[in-house]
Design a protein around this motif. Structure first.
Motif, PDB file in Angstrom:
ATOM      1  N   GLY A 133     -52.997 -58.556  59.065  1.00 56.00           N
ATOM      2  CA  GLY A 133     -51.728 -59.280  58.874  1.00 56.00           C
ATOM      3  C   GLY A 133     -51.448 -60.371  59.895  1.00 56.00           C
ATOM      4  O   GLY A 133     -50.295 -60.726  60.134  1.00 56.00           O
ATOM      5  N   LYS A 134     -52.516 -60.934  60.500  1.00 55.56           N
ATOM      6  CA  LYS A 134     -52.293 -61.933  61.555  1.00 55.56           C
ATOM      7  C   LYS A 134     -52.424 -63.356  61.032  1.00 55.56           C
ATOM      8  O   LYS A 134     -53.070 -63.617  60.022  1.00 55.56           O
ATOM      9  N   ILE A 135     -51.815 -64.282  61.766  1.00 53.85           N
ATOM     10  CA  ILE A 135     -51.944 -65.716  61.479  1.00 53.85           C
ATOM     11  C   ILE A 135     -52.821 -66.340  62.563  1.00 53.85           C
ATOM     12  O   ILE A 135     -52.842 -65.824  63.693  1.00 53.85           O
ATOM     13  N   PRO A 136     -53.569 -67.407  62.226  1.00 51.90           N
ATOM     14  CA  PRO A 136     -53.558 -68.199  61.011  1.00 51.90           C
ATOM     15  C   PRO A 136     -54.448 -67.628  59.915  1.00 51.90           C
ATOM     16  O   PRO A 136     -55.381 -66.886  60.181  1.00 51.90           O
ATOM     17  N   CYS A 137     -54.122 -68.060  58.663  1.00 54.18           N
ATOM     18  CA  CYS A 137     -55.035 -67.890  57.536  1.00 54.18           C
ATOM     19  C   CYS A 137     -55.258 -69.273  56.926  1.00 54.18           C
ATOM     20  O   CYS A 137     -54.508 -70.208  57.196  1.00 54.18           O
ATOM     21  N   LEU A 138     -56.312 -69.370  56.135  1.00 54.47           N
ATOM     22  CA  LEU A 138     -56.645 -70.657  55.506  1.00 54.47           C
ATOM     23  C   LEU A 138     -56.932 -70.445  54.022  1.00 54.47           C
ATOM     24  O   LEU A 138     -57.506 -69.418  53.637  1.00 54.47           O
ATOM     25  N   LYS A 139     -56.501 -71.422  53.229  1.00 56.08           N
ATOM     26  CA  LYS A 139     -56.882 -71.449  51.805  1.00 56.08           C
ATOM     27  C   LYS A 139     -57.554 -72.777  51.547  1.00 56.08           C
ATOM     28  O   LYS A 139     -57.067 -73.827  52.008  1.00 56.08           O
ATOM     29  N   HIS A 140     -58.675 -72.743  50.831  1.00 58.01           N
ATOM     30  CA  HIS A 140     -59.364 -73.976  50.432  1.00 58.01           C
ATOM     31  C   HIS A 140     -59.845 -73.753  49.005  1.00 58.01           C
ATOM     32  O   HIS A 140     -60.899 -73.125  48.802  1.00 58.01           O
ATOM     33  N   GLY A 141     -59.058 -74.212  48.038  1.00 56.51           N
ATOM     34  CA  GLY A 141     -59.359 -73.874  46.650  1.00 56.51           C
ATOM     35  C   GLY A 141     -59.238 -72.366  46.477  1.00 56.51           C
ATOM     36  O   GLY A 141     -58.255 -71.762  46.890  1.00 56.51           O
ATOM     37  N   ASP A 142     -60.324 -71.772  45.929  1.00 53.81           N
ATOM     38  CA  ASP A 142     -60.313 -70.324  45.711  1.00 53.81           C
ATOM     39  C   ASP A 142     -60.690 -69.550  46.963  1.00 53.81           C
ATOM     40  O   ASP A 142     -60.648 -68.319  46.977  1.00 53.81           O
ATOM     41  N   PHE A 143     -61.156 -70.273  47.970  1.00 57.88           N
ATOM     42  CA  PHE A 143     -61.688 -69.622  49.176  1.00 57.88           C
ATOM     43  C   PHE A 143     -60.554 -69.336  50.161  1.00 57.88           C
ATOM     44  O   PHE A 143     -59.741 -70.208  50.455  1.00 57.88           O
ATOM     45  N   THR A 144     -60.505 -68.101  50.664  1.00 55.61           N
ATOM     46  CA  THR A 144     -59.511 -67.766  51.691  1.00 55.61           C
ATOM     47  C   THR A 144     -60.241 -67.215  52.906  1.00 55.61           C
ATOM     48  O   THR A 144     -61.329 -66.622  52.787  1.00 55.61           O
ATOM     49  N   LEU A 145     -59.628 -67.410  54.075  1.00 59.48           N
ATOM     50  CA  LEU A 145     -60.296 -67.043  55.330  1.00 59.48           C
ATOM     51  C   LEU A 145     -59.239 -66.716  56.370  1.00 59.48           C
ATOM     52  O   LEU A 145     -58.151 -67.306  56.374  1.00 59.48           O
ATOM     53  N   CYS A 146     -59.589 -65.802  57.282  1.00 60.08           N
ATOM     54  CA  CYS A 146     -58.698 -65.522  58.406  1.00 60.08           C
ATOM     55  C   CYS A 146     -59.514 -65.558  59.693  1.00 60.08           C
ATOM     56  O   CYS A 146     -60.738 -65.686  59.651  1.00 60.08           O
ATOM     57  N   GLU A 147     -58.829 -65.439  60.809  1.00 61.15           N
ATOM     58  CA  GLU A 147     -59.380 -65.481  62.166  1.00 61.15           C
ATOM     59  C   GLU A 147     -59.661 -66.934  62.590  1.00 61.15           C
ATOM     60  O   GLU A 147     -60.498 -67.637  61.997  1.00 61.15           O
ATOM     61  N   SER A 148     -58.973 -67.323  63.653  1.00 57.83           N
ATOM     62  CA  SER A 148     -58.985 -68.731  64.065  1.00 57.83           C
ATOM     63  C   SER A 148     -60.387 -69.276  64.333  1.00 57.83           C
ATOM     64  O   SER A 148     -60.719 -70.389  63.923  1.00 57.83           O
TER      65      SER A 148
END
Ligand SMILES: N[C@@H](CCC(=O)N[C@@H](CS)C(=O)NCC(=O)O)C(=O)O
Length: 226
Positions: free
Chosen positions: A48-63
């Motif tokens: 549940g931490k930030i940041p997260c990233l969305k790029h189209g269908d792709f999602t990612l976490c951890e800076s």
């Protein structure tokens, strides 16, 4: 338009680090304000931490993972150098930052931004205890940076970005600010890199305003819990 979306709050040092990475690469993005442990963030980050990233269908976490994705996925300056020794030195410093330095810095910063006290004011004993390792680590960084413009590999890298976003806060808080003021290499490092366009473009609100805001958030949370 790249369609890159960064999720998180602008005053988070880790959110700012990935935004600085995007700014350094010249990659357009949008920042969607999201707090930790909300449904949108929990859907991407297992803790549940930030940041997260969305790029189209792709999602990612951890800076660090996000910065690596941005660095490899887009042209522009290399935030993680390709040459083996330089790359390893950047990894070495990012690892030291993320596993040791920043957790200590955040514990200290939390004493001011998120006090765990009944009156919502910083606990002097907690501040003193948290400030001690921070002072030692700032002095270590001052030694390492003496005669150098960059933390790793003689080139600006993600190791610098990741450090600058926390040093900027530490400079504004009393105990850490006093140590930094007495650390000539750290002062020069901060003065130089705080002129970078990526640093200026991602400036959070002034620390004095943030302290009022985060303490109000803490009081609101305590009132709801009681
Ligand atoms: N290892 C994570 C750390 C991110 C992190 O600690 N984010 C903070 C905000 S600066 C957060 O979400 N805190 C909420 C929590 O720890 O529960 C990363 O590099 O992205």
């Amino acid at each position: 338009m790249t369609g890159i979306e960064v999720m998180g709050v602008a005053f988070s040092n880790y959110v700012r680090a990935v935004r600085m990475a995007l700014e350094e690469k010249g990659v357009p993005y949008t920042l969607t304000p999201c707090r930790p442990h909300t449904a949108e963030i929990d859907a991407i980050h297992p803790l549940g931490k930030i940041p997260c990233l969305k790029h189209g269908d792709f999602t990612l976490c951890e800076s660090k993972a996000i910065a690596t994705y941005v660095d490899r996925g887009f042209p522009g300056i290399a935030l993680f150098p390709a040459e083996a020794k330089a790359a390893a030195l950047v990894e070495q410093w990012v690892s030291l930052e993320n596993t040791t330095l920043i957790p200590h810095f955040q514990t200290y910063m939390a004493c001011y931004f998120f006090p765990r006290t009944a009156d919502g004011e910083p606990d002097p004993a907690a501040v003193t205890a948290a400030a001690e390792p921070v002072a030692a680590q700032l002095k270590m960084l001052d030694r390492v940076l003496t005669g150098k413009s960059f933390l790793a590999a003689d080139v600006f890298s993600y190791a610098d970005i990741n450090l600058l976003t926390v040093l900027a806060y530490l400079r504004d808080l009393p105990e850490s600010g006093a140590v930094i003021a007495d650390s000539p290499a750290l002062v020069a490092y901060l003065d130089t890199h705080s002129q970078r366009a990526s640093f200026v473009a991602t400036l959070p609100p002034p620390t004095s305003e943030l302290l009022l805001m985060t303490r109000a958030m803490v009081r609101e949370r305590m009132a709801k819990a009681s």
